[in-house]
Design a protein around this motif. Structure first.
Motif, PDB file in Angstrom:
ATOM      1  N   TRP A   1     -56.265 -28.508 -57.984  1.00 28.95           N
ATOM      2  CA  TRP A   1     -55.589 -29.807 -57.888  1.00 28.95           C
ATOM      3  C   TRP A   1     -54.202 -29.749 -58.520  1.00 28.95           C
ATOM      4  N   ARG A   2     -53.325 -30.599 -58.052  1.00 24.93           N
ATOM      5  CA  ARG A   2     -52.008 -30.732 -58.688  1.00 24.93           C
ATOM      6  C   ARG A   2     -52.194 -30.994 -60.184  1.00 24.93           C
ATOM      7  N   GLY A   3     -51.346 -30.359 -60.980  1.00 30.01           N
ATOM      8  CA  GLY A   3     -51.412 -30.571 -62.418  1.00 30.01           C
ATOM      9  C   GLY A   3     -52.388 -29.686 -63.148  1.00 30.01           C
ATOM     10  N   GLN A   4     -53.068 -28.780 -62.455  1.00 28.01           N
ATOM     11  CA  GLN A   4     -54.019 -27.898 -63.131  1.00 28.01           C
ATOM     12  C   GLN A   4     -54.149 -26.581 -62.380  1.00 28.01           C
ATOM     13  N   GLY A   5     -54.888 -25.633 -62.982  1.00 29.95           N
ATOM     14  CA  GLY A   5     -54.961 -24.304 -62.397  1.00 29.95           C
ATOM     15  C   GLY A   5     -53.568 -23.707 -62.275  1.00 29.95           C
ATOM     16  N   LEU A   6     -53.304 -23.033 -61.167  1.00 27.73           N
ATOM     17  CA  LEU A   6     -51.971 -22.470 -60.933  1.00 27.73           C
ATOM     18  C   LEU A   6     -51.112 -23.363 -60.053  1.00 27.73           C
ATOM     19  N   SER A   7     -51.620 -24.522 -59.664  1.00 27.18           N
ATOM     20  CA  SER A   7     -50.796 -25.475 -58.917  1.00 27.18           C
ATOM     21  C   SER A   7     -49.725 -26.054 -59.831  1.00 27.18           C
ATOM     22  N   ASP A   8     -48.723 -26.696 -59.234  1.00 23.98           N
ATOM     23  CA  ASP A   8     -47.619 -27.256 -60.016  1.00 23.98           C
ATOM     24  C   ASP A   8     -48.138 -28.192 -61.101  1.00 23.98           C
ATOM     25  N   ARG A   9     -47.637 -28.004 -62.323  1.00 20.90           N
ATOM     26  CA  ARG A   9     -47.905 -28.935 -63.418  1.00 20.90           C
ATOM     27  C   ARG A   9     -46.895 -30.083 -63.307  1.00 20.90           C
TER      28      ARG A   9
ATOM     29  N   ASP B   1     -50.792 -41.150 -59.773  1.00 20.09           N
ATOM     30  CA  ASP B   1     -51.746 -42.033 -59.086  1.00 20.09           C
ATOM     31  C   ASP B   1     -52.864 -41.156 -58.533  1.00 20.09           C
ATOM     32  N   PHE B   2     -54.097 -41.617 -58.648  1.00 19.99           N
ATOM     33  CA  PHE B   2     -55.203 -40.807 -58.143  1.00 19.99           C
ATOM     34  C   PHE B   2     -55.146 -40.608 -56.639  1.00 19.99           C
ATOM     35  N   ARG B   3     -54.482 -41.505 -55.946  1.00 19.91           N
ATOM     36  CA  ARG B   3     -54.349 -41.329 -54.499  1.00 19.91           C
ATOM     37  C   ARG B   3     -53.490 -40.107 -54.176  1.00 19.91           C
ATOM     38  N   ASP B   4     -52.711 -39.622 -55.159  1.00 19.53           N
ATOM     39  CA  ASP B   4     -51.923 -38.410 -54.935  1.00 19.53           C
ATOM     40  C   ASP B   4     -52.824 -37.207 -54.659  1.00 19.53           C
ATOM     41  N   TYR B   5     -54.040 -37.224 -55.204  1.00 20.48           N
ATOM     42  CA  TYR B   5     -54.953 -36.120 -54.941  1.00 20.48           C
ATOM     43  C   TYR B   5     -55.334 -36.045 -53.465  1.00 20.48           C
ATOM     44  N   GLN B   6     -55.236 -37.170 -52.760  1.00 16.99           N
ATOM     45  CA  GLN B   6     -55.530 -37.139 -51.324  1.00 16.99           C
ATOM     46  C   GLN B   6     -54.460 -36.351 -50.562  1.00 16.99           C
ATOM     47  N   ARG B   7     -53.272 -36.243 -51.136  1.00 20.66           N
ATOM     48  CA  ARG B   7     -52.238 -35.371 -50.548  1.00 20.66           C
ATOM     49  C   ARG B   7     -52.676 -33.909 -50.651  1.00 20.66           C
ATOM     50  N   ASP B   8     -53.344 -33.581 -51.754  1.00 24.74           N
ATOM     51  CA  ASP B   8     -53.848 -32.220 -51.925  1.00 24.74           C
ATOM     52  C   ASP B   8     -54.959 -31.943 -50.921  1.00 24.74           C
ATOM     53  N   VAL B   9     -55.816 -32.947 -50.706  1.00 26.48           N
ATOM     54  CA  VAL B   9     -56.885 -32.816 -49.714  1.00 26.48           C
ATOM     55  C   VAL B   9     -56.290 -32.580 -48.328  1.00 26.48           C
ATOM     56  N   ALA B  10     -55.257 -33.351 -47.995  1.00 30.19           N
ATOM     57  CA  ALA B  10     -54.609 -33.202 -46.689  1.00 30.19           C
ATOM     58  C   ALA B  10     -54.015 -31.810 -46.530  1.00 30.19           C
TER      59      ALA B  10
ATOM     60  N   HIS C   1     -67.452 -31.689 -58.046  1.00 29.09           N
ATOM     61  CA  HIS C   1     -67.887 -31.863 -59.436  1.00 29.09           C
ATOM     62  C   HIS C   1     -66.970 -32.827 -60.170  1.00 29.09           C
ATOM     63  N   SER C   2     -67.561 -33.760 -60.883  1.00 28.72           N
ATOM     64  CA  SER C   2     -66.884 -34.662 -61.816  1.00 28.72           C
ATOM     65  C   SER C   2     -65.672 -35.353 -61.181  1.00 28.72           C
ATOM     66  N   MET C   3     -64.445 -35.065 -61.671  1.00 30.40           N
ATOM     67  CA  MET C   3     -63.265 -35.691 -61.071  1.00 30.40           C
ATOM     68  C   MET C   3     -63.175 -35.390 -59.587  1.00 30.40           C
ATOM     69  N   GLY C   4     -63.606 -34.190 -59.198  1.00 33.11           N
ATOM     70  CA  GLY C   4     -63.634 -33.850 -57.776  1.00 33.11           C
ATOM     71  C   GLY C   4     -64.522 -34.795 -56.995  1.00 33.11           C
ATOM     72  N   GLY C   5     -65.551 -35.354 -57.648  1.00 29.95           N
ATOM     73  CA  GLY C   5     -66.411 -36.325 -56.994  1.00 29.95           C
ATOM     74  C   GLY C   5     -65.731 -37.655 -56.777  1.00 29.95           C
ATOM     75  N   CYS C   6     -64.820 -38.016 -57.673  1.00 23.15           N
ATOM     76  CA  CYS C   6     -64.016 -39.231 -57.491  1.00 23.15           C
ATOM     77  C   CYS C   6     -63.064 -39.037 -56.309  1.00 23.15           C
ATOM     78  N   VAL C   7     -62.390 -37.908 -56.289  1.00 17.48           N
ATOM     79  CA  VAL C   7     -61.491 -37.590 -55.174  1.00 17.48           C
ATOM     80  C   VAL C   7     -62.285 -37.479 -53.872  1.00 17.48           C
ATOM     81  N   GLY C   8     -63.448 -36.827 -53.950  1.00 10.74           N
ATOM     82  CA  GLY C   8     -64.255 -36.604 -52.762  1.00 10.74           C
ATOM     83  C   GLY C   8     -64.809 -37.877 -52.162  1.00 10.74           C
ATOM     84  N   LEU C   9     -65.215 -38.832 -52.998  1.00 13.23           N
ATOM     85  CA  LEU C   9     -65.724 -40.101 -52.481  1.00 13.23           C
ATOM     86  C   LEU C   9     -64.630 -40.827 -51.706  1.00 13.23           C
TER      87      LEU C   9
ATOM     88  N   ARG D   1     -55.129 -44.082 -67.049  1.00 13.17           N
ATOM     89  CA  ARG D   1     -54.976 -45.373 -66.384  1.00 13.17           C
ATOM     90  C   ARG D   1     -55.269 -45.245 -64.889  1.00 13.17           C
ATOM     91  N   ALA D   2     -54.706 -44.205 -64.272  1.00 14.45           N
ATOM     92  CA  ALA D   2     -54.913 -43.992 -62.838  1.00 14.45           C
ATOM     93  C   ALA D   2     -56.385 -43.753 -62.524  1.00 14.45           C
TER      94      ALA D   2
END
Length: 320
Positions: free
Chosen positions: A76-84, A96-105, A125-133, A231-232
């Motif tokens: 995901w953006r902001g973690q691993g080797l993706s852009d921080r 914004d959590f909706r930004d993770y949907q850009r990663d999904v796309a 898993h965990s936060m991935g489940g929020c994004v996944g839902l 907050r997001a």
């Protein structure tokens, strides 16, 4: 045209055959993603949790490949080797959590993923489940979903939740959204707290494995969340709580020793689903995929049964 990205195979315990590349999200953020092709049974689209990275799921990917599945996974953006996304690269941050949907796309639009066999099964898993839902509600790519301790509601007292919501709102108003949450550490949680009393796994070897990975490759590691991320996250979980539930087959699994996310909310959400199943794994903490061999045996038995049921009911569902 994608470019190859690094993958630390020596610490991943992953199967051979990884295709690892840099992707670009629609807003220009650079992401690292990987596929393991060749499984003809379908494809597991793997959504890791907060602070996690592809190498951490090497053994999980191996289990999925053994079951005849191809696999696709993203940092995901902001973690691993993706852009921080913050000036401090150890700060877990997103606007914004909706930004993770850009990663999904970006992941699902990658040619290496688009050509993988159907059906696509979400494994989150965990936060991935929020994004996944959210992805399940807005995309038609998936046939089913497996949620490990999904972050649909954090386990905290109502008063603590209210204080956190007000504090983060005030921080954003003051332009402090990219500051570390009070009480959190900028250092990776496993290095700060150690194994004793950790909320993630009861298995010392799995815990040590994650420590070895981030010690060998510190660029994979991440510290606590920012005020903005928190907050997001609260806002997205609140939106999902009142959103329509998925109509696809869902398996949600939670450990009996879960202390990070709300088991009662997960149970309630799954009960409202037309085709949802909820399972508690005895003795397990938050990271079910990184648990003891006993828990792992039960976890994968449940997953095997779920996938078999999804496959057997697919023709009937298609006919309807």
């Amino acid at each position: 045209m994608t470019e190859p990205a690094p993958f630390f195979a020596e610490v991943a315990d992953a199967p051979d055959g990884a295709c690892v590349a840099w992707l670009t999200a629609p807003d220009g953020v650079r992401l690292r993603a990987a596929t393991w092709a060749g499984g003809a049974r379908g494809t597991a689209i793997l959504f890791p949790g907060r602070t996690e990275y592809i190498e951490k799921y090497g053994q999980v990917i191996g289990r999925l490949v053994e079951r005849g599945l191809s696999v696709a996974v993203v940092d995901w953006r902001g973690q691993g080797l993706s852009d921080r996304l913050a000036a401090n690269p150890m700060l877990g941050h997103v606007e914004d959590f909706r930004d993770y949907q850009r990663d999904v796309a970006a992941l699902l639009g990658w040619e290496a993923v688009a050509t993988l066999p159907r059906p696509f099964h979400l494994v989150c898993h965990s936060m991935g489940g929020c994004v996944g839902l959210r992805s399940m509600l807005e995309r038609a790519d998936f046939a089913s979903a497996i949620f490990s301790a999904p972050m649909w509601h954090l386990r905290m007292r109502m008063a603590t939740r209210e204080i956190t919501a007000r504090a983060t709102k005030f921080a954003l108003m003051m332009g402090l959204g990219a500051r570390l949450m009070p009480g959190a550490s900028a250092r990776p949680t496993p290095l700060v707290n150690g194994f004793e009393g950790n909320a993630l796994t009861s298995d010392p070897e799995q815990f040590a494995r994650s420590v070895r990975q981030i010690t060998a490759h510190p660029d994979l590691s991440l510290g606590g969340p920012s005020m903005q991320w928190t907050r997001a996250a609260l806002e997205e979980m609140a939106r999902l709580y009142i959103a329509p539930v998925p109509r696809l087959p869902v398996l949600a699994l939670v450990g009996s020793e879960e202390t990070v996310v709300s088991t009662s909310v997960i149970r309630r959400q799954v009960a409202a689903m037309a085709d949802g199943a909820f399972t508690t794994l005895a003795g397990a903490r938050h990271e079910l995929f990184m648990e003891s061999p006993t828990v792992q045996t039960e976890l994968w038995t449940r997953i095997d049964g779920f996938l078999t049921e999804v496959e057997s009911s697919a023709p009937k569902r298609a006919a309807n």
